[in-house]
Motif scaffolding. Structure first.
Motif, PDB file in Angstrom:
ATOM      1  N   LEU A  98       0.834  -1.210   0.000  1.00  0.00           N
ATOM      2  CA  LEU A  98       0.000   0.000   0.000  1.00  0.00           C
ATOM      3  C   LEU A  98       0.864   1.254   0.000  1.00  0.00           C
ATOM      4  O   LEU A  98       0.532   2.246  -0.666  1.00  0.00           O
ATOM      5  CB  LEU A  98      -0.927  -0.005   1.215  1.00  0.00           C
ATOM      6  N   ALA A  99       1.964   1.221   0.742  1.00  0.00           N
ATOM      7  CA  ALA A  99       2.900   2.346   0.714  1.00  0.00           C
ATOM      8  C   ALA A  99       3.509   2.486  -0.673  1.00  0.00           C
ATOM      9  O   ALA A  99       3.635   3.602  -1.204  1.00  0.00           O
ATOM     10  CB  ALA A  99       3.982   2.144   1.767  1.00  0.00           C
TER      11      ALA A  99
ATOM     12  N   PRO B 156       5.811   6.241   7.869  1.00  0.00           N
ATOM     13  CA  PRO B 156       4.588   6.187   7.054  1.00  0.00           C
ATOM     14  C   PRO B 156       3.611   7.326   7.306  1.00  0.00           C
ATOM     15  O   PRO B 156       3.051   7.897   6.363  1.00  0.00           O
ATOM     16  CB  PRO B 156       3.975   4.830   7.427  1.00  0.00           C
ATOM     17  N   ASP B 157       3.364   7.661   8.589  1.00  0.00           N
ATOM     18  CA  ASP B 157       2.345   8.655   8.893  1.00  0.00           C
ATOM     19  C   ASP B 157       2.735  10.059   8.456  1.00  0.00           C
ATOM     20  O   ASP B 157       1.876  10.940   8.402  1.00  0.00           O
ATOM     21  CB  ASP B 157       2.039   8.656  10.395  1.00  0.00           C
ATOM     22  N   ALA B 158       3.993  10.273   8.097  1.00  0.00           N
ATOM     23  CA  ALA B 158       4.416  11.600   7.657  1.00  0.00           C
ATOM     24  C   ALA B 158       3.996  11.892   6.224  1.00  0.00           C
ATOM     25  O   ALA B 158       3.847  13.056   5.849  1.00  0.00           O
ATOM     26  CB  ALA B 158       5.929  11.742   7.792  1.00  0.00           C
TER      27      ALA B 158
ATOM     28  N   TYR C 257      -5.265   4.623   2.917  1.00  0.00           N
ATOM     29  CA  TYR C 257      -4.558   3.445   3.415  1.00  0.00           C
ATOM     30  C   TYR C 257      -5.540   2.407   3.939  1.00  0.00           C
ATOM     31  O   TYR C 257      -5.479   1.222   3.567  1.00  0.00           O
ATOM     32  CB  TYR C 257      -3.593   3.875   4.514  1.00  0.00           C
ATOM     33  N   PHE C 258      -6.467   2.820   4.789  1.00  0.00           N
ATOM     34  CA  PHE C 258      -7.390   1.850   5.384  1.00  0.00           C
ATOM     35  C   PHE C 258      -8.481   1.420   4.410  1.00  0.00           C
ATOM     36  O   PHE C 258      -8.973   0.290   4.495  1.00  0.00           O
ATOM     37  CB  PHE C 258      -7.971   2.408   6.678  1.00  0.00           C
ATOM     38  N   GLU C 259      -8.846   2.283   3.461  1.00  0.00           N
ATOM     39  CA  GLU C 259      -9.774   1.856   2.408  1.00  0.00           C
ATOM     40  C   GLU C 259      -9.161   0.723   1.594  1.00  0.00           C
ATOM     41  O   GLU C 259      -9.836  -0.263   1.266  1.00  0.00           O
ATOM     42  CB  GLU C 259     -10.100   3.037   1.487  1.00  0.00           C
ATOM     43  N   GLU C 260      -7.885   0.856   1.268  1.00  0.00           N
ATOM     44  CA  GLU C 260      -7.225  -0.165   0.453  1.00  0.00           C
ATOM     45  C   GLU C 260      -6.868  -1.402   1.274  1.00  0.00           C
ATOM     46  O   GLU C 260      -6.872  -2.522   0.754  1.00  0.00           O
ATOM     47  CB  GLU C 260      -5.987   0.431  -0.210  1.00  0.00           C
TER      48      GLU C 260
END
Length: 394
Positions: free
Chosen positions: A342-343, A360-362, A369-372
């Protein structure tokens, strides 16, 4: 059709790499997917079942051959460990080759060294997202959801399950026992000292310290600290003013046994490999010493298994916000590898544009992200709200 890319999956034939390869192989914007691994036969078998894939033999410790492999690649996804030995050299090779980079590094020591390469990555025009697995990775994205609801963030804790029921459990997954690299790494992060964030500054602590947490709407429980990258990166990305740590949601009897192993590792009577082998076969002496410790330990209570918890101020009032997983890919390999894919997707399609070395959160969009991630859950979910739940309490 838009631009198509050459992507290298370093360690792609391994347990963590295989889910990344299988997910990326479905993308139309990848012209060639190179599965690079020491196990040439395994890489060839995997490549045979993936469109536009090829196999390559690589020794990640050979910087010359590594740079040659990466030279014409747009992106390298790295699941090759151990990261305390290979993380920095591989990232450095990617920067020198001007190849974008993403990995699943969960060692806090090399995380510091890789973050120190930020200026070099920026000057070379390279995007590097490090620690894009389950924890760190999904844990960071949960923290992003929780902290964005606060005006001031005081504390951030991330937590992952050891031996408590979790929606991502796989009964066939035997990676929790034996002398696997993952368990040896775990023993390393449970011994010596670890880096946390305390009182608004970096702090050195012994691992397995109990932390009492009160999760909104569910209740309180005790979890235990472990060496991980999140307390190194979240204080900066989330502007944490007080405390941050990564903790394990674990039964007290397991925590007691881990403390017994830690004691032996720290005094030099047990190697990391021996400690990993001892996980599933406690001796009578270790069992007795663990039983004595157990008398003073508390359990996870009502804590969820995989979550981020943020405390702070919202609209002038104290507030707690938790974000917890309620859906997940099944098994350690998929729960770690799918987030890396996903990243990679957000790098490939240009959603991530900031050059440099980032957690990642930056740079990743948590909603997307959570949809995928929902699509890759077992069973598949239909959207973000079936994967993550955000809970609030004053």
């Amino acid at each position: 059709m838009g631009e198509r890319y050459r992507v290298v999956a370093l360690g792609g034939a391994g347990a963590m790499g295989r889910p990344v390869v299988e997910a990326l192989a479905r993308r139309a914007d990848i012209a060639e997917l190179v599965i690079a691994d020491r196990d040439t036969a395994a890489a060839a078998r995997l490549a045979a079942g993936c469109p536009n894939a090829s196999a390559a033999t690589v020794d990640a410790s050979d910087p010359v051959r590594l740079r040659g492999l990466l030279r014409d690649a747009h992106l390298v996804v790295n699941t090759t460990g151990p990261f305390f030995r290979l993380g920095v050299p591989i990232l450095r090779a990617a920067i020198e080759s001007r190849t974008h980079y993403a990995d699943i590094c969960d060692d806090w020591e090399p995380t510091l060294d890789m973050l120190a390469l930020d200026a070099q990555a920026r000057s070379s025009g390279v995007i590097a997202v490090i620690g894009a697995g389950a924890s760190p990775g999904t844990s960071n994205m949960l923290a992003a959801l929780a902290t964005r609801e606060l005006d001031t963030v005081e504390d951030v804790f991330t937590a992952w399950p050891v031996d408590v029921p979790f929606v991502g459990d796989d009964p066939a997954d035997g990676s929790a026992e034996g002398e696997s690299a993952a368990v040896v790494h775990w023993m390393q992060q449970l011994s010596g000292t670890i880096r946390t964030w305390a009182g608004g500054a970096p702090a050195e602590r012994r691992p397995l310290e109990p932390v009492r947490l009160d999760y909104p709407g569910l209740g309180a429980g005790t979890a235990y600290t472990v060496g991980h990258p999140e307390p190194l990166t979240l204080p900066a990305t989330c502007s944490v003013t007080r405390d941050s740590a990564c903790v394990m949601v674990v039964r007290p009897e397991t925590a007691a046994y881990l403390m017994t192993l830690r004691e032996e590792i720290d005094r030099g009577s047990l190697s990391l490999e021996q400690a990993a082998a001892a996980i599933g076969s406690p001796t009578a002496g270790r069992f007795a010493r663990s039983a004595l410790r157990l008398l003073s330990l508390r359990g996870p209570g009502s804590l969820p298994p995989f979550f981020a918890l943020a405390t702070g101020v919202r609209d002038g009032r104290p507030c707690r916000v938790g974000a917890r997983l309620i859906g997940s890919p099944r098994g350690m390999a998929r729960a770690t590898g799918i987030p890396l894919s996903l990243a990679a997707a957000q790098i490939l399609d240009g959603s991530v544009r900031a050059c440099g070395v980032h957690p990642p959160d930056a740079v990743l969009d948590p909603e997307r992200y959570f949809e995928e991630l929902a699509v890759h859950c077992d069973p598949s979910r239909t959207g973000r709200d079936e994967v993550v739940r955000v809970d609030r309490a004053p």
